[in-house]
Design a protein around this motif. Structure first.
Motif, PDB file in Angstrom:
ATOM      1  N   UNK A   1       0.815  -1.199   0.000  1.00  0.00           N
ATOM      2  CA  UNK A   1       0.000   0.000   0.000  1.00  0.00           C
ATOM      3  C   UNK A   1       0.853   1.255   0.000  1.00  0.00           C
ATOM      4  N   UNK A   2       1.919   1.231   0.797  1.00  0.00           N
ATOM      5  CA  UNK A   2       2.795   2.404   0.886  1.00  0.00           C
ATOM      6  C   UNK A   2       3.452   2.693  -0.461  1.00  0.00           C
ATOM      7  N   UNK A   3       3.875   1.654  -1.142  1.00  0.00           N
ATOM      8  CA  UNK A   3       4.494   1.836  -2.459  1.00  0.00           C
ATOM      9  C   UNK A   3       3.502   2.482  -3.425  1.00  0.00           C
ATOM     10  N   UNK A   4       2.263   2.039  -3.385  1.00  0.00           N
ATOM     11  CA  UNK A   4       1.231   2.619  -4.243  1.00  0.00           C
ATOM     12  C   UNK A   4       0.969   4.082  -3.931  1.00  0.00           C
ATOM     13  N   UNK A   5       0.932   4.420  -2.646  1.00  0.00           N
ATOM     14  CA  UNK A   5       0.718   5.815  -2.237  1.00  0.00           C
ATOM     15  C   UNK A   5       1.874   6.684  -2.709  1.00  0.00           C
ATOM     16  N   UNK A   6       3.098   6.206  -2.521  1.00  0.00           N
ATOM     17  CA  UNK A   6       4.274   6.960  -2.963  1.00  0.00           C
ATOM     18  C   UNK A   6       4.224   7.172  -4.479  1.00  0.00           C
ATOM     19  N   UNK A 140       9.106  -0.040  -1.625  1.00  0.00           N
ATOM     20  CA  UNK A 140       8.842   1.347  -1.245  1.00  0.00           C
ATOM     21  C   UNK A 140      10.097   2.198  -1.366  1.00  0.00           C
ATOM     22  N   UNK A 141      11.227   1.649  -0.952  1.00  0.00           N
ATOM     23  CA  UNK A 141      12.494   2.376  -1.052  1.00  0.00           C
ATOM     24  C   UNK A 141      12.816   2.668  -2.514  1.00  0.00           C
ATOM     25  N   UNK A 142      12.667   1.674  -3.362  1.00  0.00           N
ATOM     26  CA  UNK A 142      12.956   1.846  -4.788  1.00  0.00           C
ATOM     27  C   UNK A 142      11.987   2.851  -5.409  1.00  0.00           C
ATOM     28  N   UNK A 143      10.733   2.813  -5.000  1.00  0.00           N
ATOM     29  CA  UNK A 143       9.746   3.762  -5.529  1.00  0.00           C
ATOM     30  C   UNK A 143      10.075   5.193  -5.112  1.00  0.00           C
ATOM     31  N   UNK A 144      10.528   5.383  -3.877  1.00  0.00           N
ATOM     32  CA  UNK A 144      10.937   6.720  -3.430  1.00  0.00           C
ATOM     33  C   UNK A 144      12.105   7.217  -4.276  1.00  0.00           C
ATOM     34  N   UNK A 145      13.084   6.350  -4.517  1.00  0.00           N
ATOM     35  CA  UNK A 145      14.233   6.725  -5.353  1.00  0.00           C
ATOM     36  C   UNK A 145      13.753   7.132  -6.743  1.00  0.00           C
ATOM     37  N   UNK A 146      12.845   6.350  -7.313  1.00  0.00           N
ATOM     38  CA  UNK A 146      12.336   6.660  -8.654  1.00  0.00           C
ATOM     39  C   UNK A 146      11.607   7.999  -8.677  1.00  0.00           C
TER      40      UNK A 146
END
Length: 187
Positions: A1-6, A140-146
């Motif tokens: 869910x967090x990855x989707x929100x990010x 989530x970490x990878x999505x934040x980096x992206x």
């Protein structure tokens, strides 16, 4: 869910920045190009991501690490081949697609987008590896980096190349950065 929100928050900011800095014609060209690329991406997966999640997690769960590695390398080779062929097809079909839409300015963004297609396909595979090993927090970490890299690079690119081509160069570079982070985490 967090990855989707990010991802959604980053996408909103990214879209707002593009919409505010481009005329409707350029924004439409960007949207059309992205739609075509994402359509090819969806078709080119052929279920390899889901297959990886199911069979790698099954092998790891049964503590059959040799089998898991064997399955992983087979699926990785298959994914690279399919991704490369899809990207190549998009690259060479860019002129045909542009003539179909009667938009010759679509050729170069589609050709640059073929790189985006290839790297995004591999990045999706890396995300599936995180799921297979139940390490969802890495996604989530990878999505934040992206998201951070694509917004930062977009703002920088407006000083160098303010065009739809520049957007797809930024997206490709951001995907490469996040893919490298994924590979580092995986190893």
């Amino acid at each position: 869910g967090l990855t989707g929100v990010i991802a959604k928050i980053g996408a909103i900011f990214f879209t707002i920045i593009i919409a505010r800095n481009f005329l409707p014609k350029e924004f439409g060209l960007y949207s059309l190009t992205l739609t075509i690329i994402l359509s090819v991406l969806a078709v080119s997966d052929l279920g390899i991501g889901g297959t990886l999640i199911r069979y790698i997690s099954e092998s790891v769960g049964q503590k059959k690490m040799k089998q898991a590695r064997s399955r992983f390398w087979f699926l990785l080779k298959s994914k690279i081949f399919l991704s490369f062929m899809s990207s190549l097809l998009l690259f060479f079909a860019a002129g045909l697609i542009a003539s179909f839409f009667k938009r010759p300015e679509l050729i170069i963004p589609l050709r640059i987008g073929s790189v985006y297609l290839f790297v995004e396909s591999l990045r999706n595979l890396a995300s599936n590896i995180f799921i297979a090993f139940q390490k969802i927090n890495y996604s989530s970490v990878v999505e934040i980096v992206f998201q951070v890299s694509r917004i930062s690079l977009l703002l920088i690119s407006f000083y160098v190349l303010k065009s739809v081509v520049g957007i797809f160069i930024v997206l490709s570079l951001s995907l490469i950065i996040s893919l490298l982070v994924s590979v580092k985490i995986i190893f």
